[in-house]
Scaffold this motif. Sequence first.
Motif, PDB file in Angstrom:
ATOM      1  N   CYS A   1       0.871  -1.171   0.000  1.00 52.88           N
ATOM      2  CA  CYS A   1       0.000   0.000   0.000  1.00 52.88           C
ATOM      3  C   CYS A   1       0.912   1.227   0.000  1.00 52.88           C
ATOM      4  O   CYS A   1       2.139   1.106   0.104  1.00 52.88           O
ATOM      5  CB  CYS A   1      -0.913  -0.019   1.227  1.00 52.88           C
ATOM      6  SG  CYS A   1      -0.033   0.120   2.804  1.00 52.88           S
ATOM      7  N   ALA A   2       0.335   2.418  -0.089  1.00 57.60           N
ATOM      8  CA  ALA A   2       1.139   3.638  -0.115  1.00 57.60           C
ATOM      9  C   ALA A   2       1.934   3.816   1.175  1.00 57.60           C
ATOM     10  O   ALA A   2       3.083   4.263   1.146  1.00 57.60           O
ATOM     11  CB  ALA A   2       0.239   4.841  -0.361  1.00 57.60           C
ATOM     12  N   ALA A   3       1.354   3.434   2.300  1.00 60.51           N
ATOM     13  CA  ALA A   3       2.010   3.620   3.591  1.00 60.51           C
ATOM     14  C   ALA A   3       3.244   2.736   3.759  1.00 60.51           C
ATOM     15  O   ALA A   3       4.162   3.083   4.500  1.00 60.51           O
ATOM     16  CB  ALA A   3       1.028   3.347   4.721  1.00 60.51           C
ATOM     17  N   HIS A   4       3.303   1.603   3.076  1.00 61.55           N
ATOM     18  CA  HIS A   4       4.413   0.662   3.244  1.00 61.55           C
ATOM     19  C   HIS A   4       5.337   0.589   2.025  1.00 61.55           C
ATOM     20  O   HIS A   4       6.165  -0.318   1.930  1.00 61.55           O
ATOM     21  CB  HIS A   4       3.865  -0.736   3.559  1.00 61.55           C
ATOM     22  CG  HIS A   4       3.276  -0.826   4.929  1.00 61.55           C
ATOM     23  ND1 HIS A   4       1.936  -0.973   5.137  1.00 61.55           N
ATOM     24  CD2 HIS A   4       3.865  -0.767   6.135  1.00 61.55           C
ATOM     25  CE1 HIS A   4       1.717  -1.003   6.446  1.00 61.55           C
ATOM     26  NE2 HIS A   4       2.869  -0.872   7.077  1.00 61.55           N
TER      27      HIS A   4
ATOM     28  N   THR B   1      -4.666  -7.356  -5.029  1.00 58.69           N
ATOM     29  CA  THR B   1      -3.785  -8.000  -4.064  1.00 58.69           C
ATOM     30  C   THR B   1      -3.649  -7.133  -2.817  1.00 58.69           C
ATOM     31  O   THR B   1      -3.595  -5.913  -2.898  1.00 58.69           O
ATOM     32  CB  THR B   1      -2.393  -8.196  -4.692  1.00 58.69           C
ATOM     33  OG1 THR B   1      -2.545  -8.871  -5.928  1.00 58.69           O
ATOM     34  CG2 THR B   1      -1.482  -8.974  -3.785  1.00 58.69           C
ATOM     35  N   LYS B   2      -3.561  -7.759  -1.675  1.00 57.62           N
ATOM     36  CA  LYS B   2      -3.368  -7.047  -0.406  1.00 57.62           C
ATOM     37  C   LYS B   2      -1.899  -6.695  -0.226  1.00 57.62           C
ATOM     38  O   LYS B   2      -1.010  -7.351  -0.747  1.00 57.62           O
ATOM     39  CB  LYS B   2      -3.808  -7.921   0.770  1.00 57.62           C
ATOM     40  CG  LYS B   2      -5.249  -8.337   0.731  1.00 57.62           C
ATOM     41  CD  LYS B   2      -6.104  -7.320   1.377  1.00 57.62           C
ATOM     42  CE  LYS B   2      -7.530  -7.845   1.455  1.00 57.62           C
ATOM     43  NZ  LYS B   2      -8.497  -6.807   1.514  1.00 57.62           N
ATOM     44  N   CYS B   3      -1.647  -5.672   0.556  1.00 51.40           N
ATOM     45  CA  CYS B   3      -0.299  -5.269   0.932  1.00 51.40           C
ATOM     46  C   CYS B   3       0.376  -6.406   1.704  1.00 51.40           C
ATOM     47  O   CYS B   3      -0.280  -7.102   2.484  1.00 51.40           O
ATOM     48  CB  CYS B   3      -0.385  -4.016   1.814  1.00 51.40           C
ATOM     49  SG  CYS B   3       1.187  -3.468   2.503  1.00 51.40           S
ATOM     50  N   CYS B   4       1.662  -6.590   1.484  1.00 51.12           N
ATOM     51  CA  CYS B   4       2.420  -7.638   2.186  1.00 51.12           C
ATOM     52  C   CYS B   4       2.589  -7.346   3.675  1.00 51.12           C
ATOM     53  O   CYS B   4       2.945  -8.239   4.436  1.00 51.12           O
ATOM     54  CB  CYS B   4       3.804  -7.782   1.564  1.00 51.12           C
ATOM     55  SG  CYS B   4       3.799  -8.450  -0.089  1.00 51.12           S
ATOM     56  N   TYR B   5       2.355  -6.098   4.098  1.00 55.71           N
ATOM     57  CA  TYR B   5       2.628  -5.696   5.472  1.00 55.71           C
ATOM     58  C   TYR B   5       1.380  -5.367   6.289  1.00 55.71           C
ATOM     59  O   TYR B   5       1.481  -5.179   7.489  1.00 55.71           O
ATOM     60  CB  TYR B   5       3.569  -4.496   5.480  1.00 55.71           C
ATOM     61  CG  TYR B   5       4.817  -4.755   4.682  1.00 55.71           C
ATOM     62  CD1 TYR B   5       5.824  -5.576   5.183  1.00 55.71           C
ATOM     63  CD2 TYR B   5       4.994  -4.215   3.417  1.00 55.71           C
ATOM     64  CE1 TYR B   5       6.965  -5.834   4.453  1.00 55.71           C
ATOM     65  CE2 TYR B   5       6.136  -4.464   2.673  1.00 55.71           C
ATOM     66  CZ  TYR B   5       7.116  -5.281   3.198  1.00 55.71           C
ATOM     67  OH  TYR B   5       8.249  -5.541   2.465  1.00 55.71           O
ATOM     68  N   CYS B   6       0.233  -5.262   5.638  1.00 54.25           N
ATOM     69  CA  CYS B   6      -1.018  -4.965   6.347  1.00 54.25           C
ATOM     70  C   CYS B   6      -2.192  -5.515   5.527  1.00 54.25           C
ATOM     71  O   CYS B   6      -1.972  -6.222   4.548  1.00 54.25           O
ATOM     72  CB  CYS B   6      -1.167  -3.460   6.598  1.00 54.25           C
ATOM     73  SG  CYS B   6      -1.408  -2.466   5.108  1.00 54.25           S
ATOM     74  N   THR B   7      -3.382  -5.173   5.880  1.00 54.64           N
ATOM     75  CA  THR B   7      -4.560  -5.710   5.183  1.00 54.64           C
ATOM     76  C   THR B   7      -5.125  -4.751   4.143  1.00 54.64           C
ATOM     77  O   THR B   7      -6.149  -5.040   3.528  1.00 54.64           O
ATOM     78  CB  THR B   7      -5.664  -6.067   6.196  1.00 54.64           C
ATOM     79  OG1 THR B   7      -5.994  -4.886   6.935  1.00 54.64           O
ATOM     80  CG2 THR B   7      -5.205  -7.160   7.136  1.00 54.64           C
ATOM     81  N   ASP B   8      -4.453  -3.614   3.893  1.00 53.14           N
ATOM     82  CA  ASP B   8      -4.916  -2.652   2.888  1.00 53.14           C
ATOM     83  C   ASP B   8      -4.660  -3.176   1.480  1.00 53.14           C
ATOM     84  O   ASP B   8      -3.792  -4.033   1.261  1.00 53.14           O
ATOM     85  CB  ASP B   8      -4.202  -1.309   3.058  1.00 53.14           C
ATOM     86  CG  ASP B   8      -4.584  -0.602   4.346  1.00 53.14           C
ATOM     87  OD1 ASP B   8      -5.593  -0.980   4.969  1.00 53.14           O
ATOM     88  OD2 ASP B   8      -3.850   0.336   4.730  1.00 53.14           O
TER      89      ASP B   8
END
Length: 56
Positions: free
Chosen positions: A5-8, A35-42
């Motif tokens: 996601c943008a945050a990660h 696809t979901k972010c590898c580091y969160c559920t976003d």
Amino acid sequence: MIYTCAAHAERGLDDAIDKTGEPPIMEKKNNILSTKCCYCTDQSVYKIYGMAEGQV
């Protein structure tokens, strides 16, 4: 490949460099990826990969 996601996004770049030792390719998708972010559920908006597809 790493999807973020943008945050990660920065974390994904750092992890890719740590893994391959080379700068990765980063693509921002205009539409949100399914696809979901590898580091969160976003939902992911970036795809990060090595010079040879699938390297990361």
